[in-house]
Design a protein around this motif. Structure first.
Motif, mmCIF file in Angstrom:
data_model
loop_
_atom_site.group_PDB
_atom_site.id
_atom_site.type_symbol
_atom_site.label_atom_id
_atom_site.label_comp_id
_atom_site.label_asym_id
_atom_site.label_seq_id
_atom_site.Cartn_x
_atom_site.Cartn_y
_atom_site.Cartn_z
ATOM 1 N N THR A 21 0.817 -1.160 -0.025
ATOM 2 C CA THR A 21 0.035 0.042 -0.081
ATOM 3 C C THR A 21 0.972 1.097 0.117
ATOM 4 O O THR A 21 0.513 2.013 -0.826
ATOM 5 C CB THR A 21 -0.997 -0.233 1.256
ATOM 6 N N GLN A 22 2.037 1.168 0.782
ATOM 7 C CA GLN A 22 2.845 2.420 0.698
ATOM 8 C C GLN A 22 3.513 2.554 -0.603
ATOM 9 O O GLN A 22 3.445 3.757 -1.045
ATOM 10 C CB GLN A 22 3.850 2.224 1.627
ATOM 11 N N ASP A 23 3.924 1.750 -1.505
ATOM 12 C CA ASP A 23 4.321 1.685 -2.673
ATOM 13 C C ASP A 23 3.170 2.204 -3.591
ATOM 14 O O ASP A 23 3.553 3.275 -4.696
ATOM 15 C CB ASP A 23 4.817 0.586 -3.289
ATOM 16 N N LEU A 24 2.134 1.794 -3.654
ATOM 17 C CA LEU A 24 0.993 2.472 -4.387
ATOM 18 C C LEU A 24 0.786 4.003 -4.243
ATOM 19 O O LEU A 24 0.585 4.654 -5.104
ATOM 20 C CB LEU A 24 -0.304 1.711 -4.090
ATOM 21 N N SER A 25 0.645 4.302 -2.851
ATOM 22 C CA SER A 25 0.453 5.548 -2.581
ATOM 23 C C SER A 25 1.954 6.527 -2.993
ATOM 24 O O SER A 25 1.401 7.745 -3.371
ATOM 25 C CB SER A 25 0.238 6.013 -1.043
ATOM 26 N N GLY A 26 2.950 6.079 -3.124
ATOM 27 C CA GLY A 26 4.068 6.555 -3.713
ATOM 28 C C GLY A 26 3.847 6.815 -5.062
ATOM 29 O O GLY A 26 4.317 7.878 -5.875
ATOM 30 N N HIS A 27 3.388 5.876 -6.005
ATOM 31 C CA HIS A 27 3.301 5.902 -7.238
ATOM 32 C C HIS A 27 2.032 6.848 -7.501
ATOM 33 O O HIS A 27 2.232 7.679 -8.570
ATOM 34 C CB HIS A 27 2.853 4.412 -7.718
ATOM 35 N N GLU A 28 0.986 6.851 -6.713
ATOM 36 C CA GLU A 28 0.104 7.863 -7.193
ATOM 37 C C GLU A 28 0.298 9.158 -6.845
ATOM 38 O O GLU A 28 0.135 10.037 -7.499
ATOM 39 C CB GLU A 28 -1.347 7.738 -5.892
ATOM 40 N N ARG A 29 1.283 9.529 -5.661
ATOM 41 C CA ARG A 29 2.004 10.757 -5.628
ATOM 42 C C ARG A 29 2.769 11.170 -6.642
ATOM 43 O O ARG A 29 2.636 12.481 -7.123
ATOM 44 C CB ARG A 29 2.732 10.832 -4.139
ATOM 45 N N LYS A 34 3.384 14.637 -11.716
ATOM 46 C CA LYS A 34 3.506 14.812 -13.123
ATOM 47 C C LYS A 34 2.248 15.319 -13.835
ATOM 48 O O LYS A 34 2.683 16.162 -14.687
ATOM 49 C CB LYS A 34 3.641 13.313 -13.642
ATOM 50 N N ILE A 35 1.174 15.263 -13.372
ATOM 51 C CA ILE A 35 -0.076 15.952 -13.617
ATOM 52 C C ILE A 35 0.001 17.381 -13.657
ATOM 53 O O ILE A 35 -0.168 18.035 -14.419
ATOM 54 C CB ILE A 35 -1.579 15.298 -13.165
ATOM 55 N N LEU A 36 0.495 17.714 -12.168
ATOM 56 C CA LEU A 36 0.453 19.197 -11.843
ATOM 57 C C LEU A 36 1.790 19.777 -12.863
ATOM 58 O O LEU A 36 1.665 20.974 -13.253
ATOM 59 C CB LEU A 36 1.090 19.107 -10.177
#
Length: 122
Positions: A21-29, A34-36
């Motif tokens: 879960t920690q890795d996924l949140s890092g990828h989402e971050r 990148k979007i910003l």
């Protein structure tokens, strides 16, 4: 001819352990970053376009500085609404958003001017 075998649970387990879960949140971050970054790049590269649109929009009641500010708001709105998979260019979407923002703010300012005129006459 070589047959490919389906993966067993023991083959999948190390792969699944990698994605916590920690890795996924890092990828989402990083995706959000990148979007910003892409949005800010769109705004920076199209600021001159927004200023040109503000200059072309004629209004007796709204000064140029206010129109430029409203055009920049429309440009920001266009970056949020832009959908590149639809096949349109960004400037097409930006022009529509900028124009609608300028028109909306011009109408609000004209109504304010009208209400101030009616108050001063009474």
């Amino acid at each position: 001819m070589e047959h490919h075998r389906l993966p067993d649970e023991k083959d999948i387990e190390p792969f699944m352990r990698r994605w916590t879960t920690q890795d996924l949140s890092g990828h989402e971050r990083t995706l959000q970053e990148k979007i910003l970054e892409a949005r800010s790049l769109l705004v920076l590269t199209n600021t001159r376009f927004a200023v040109d649109q503000a200059k072309r929009f004629k209004s007796d009641h709204v000064p140029l500085a206010h129109r430029i500010s409203d055009a920049n708001l429309g440009l920001l709105q266009a970056t949020r609404r832009f959908q590149p998979h639809r096949g349109r260019r960004f400037k097409t979407a930006a022009q529509w958003s900028i124009f609608s923002e300028l028109k909306k703010s011009c109408n609000q300012k004209e109504q304010t001017m009208y209400s101030l005129d009616t108050v001063s006459q009474s």
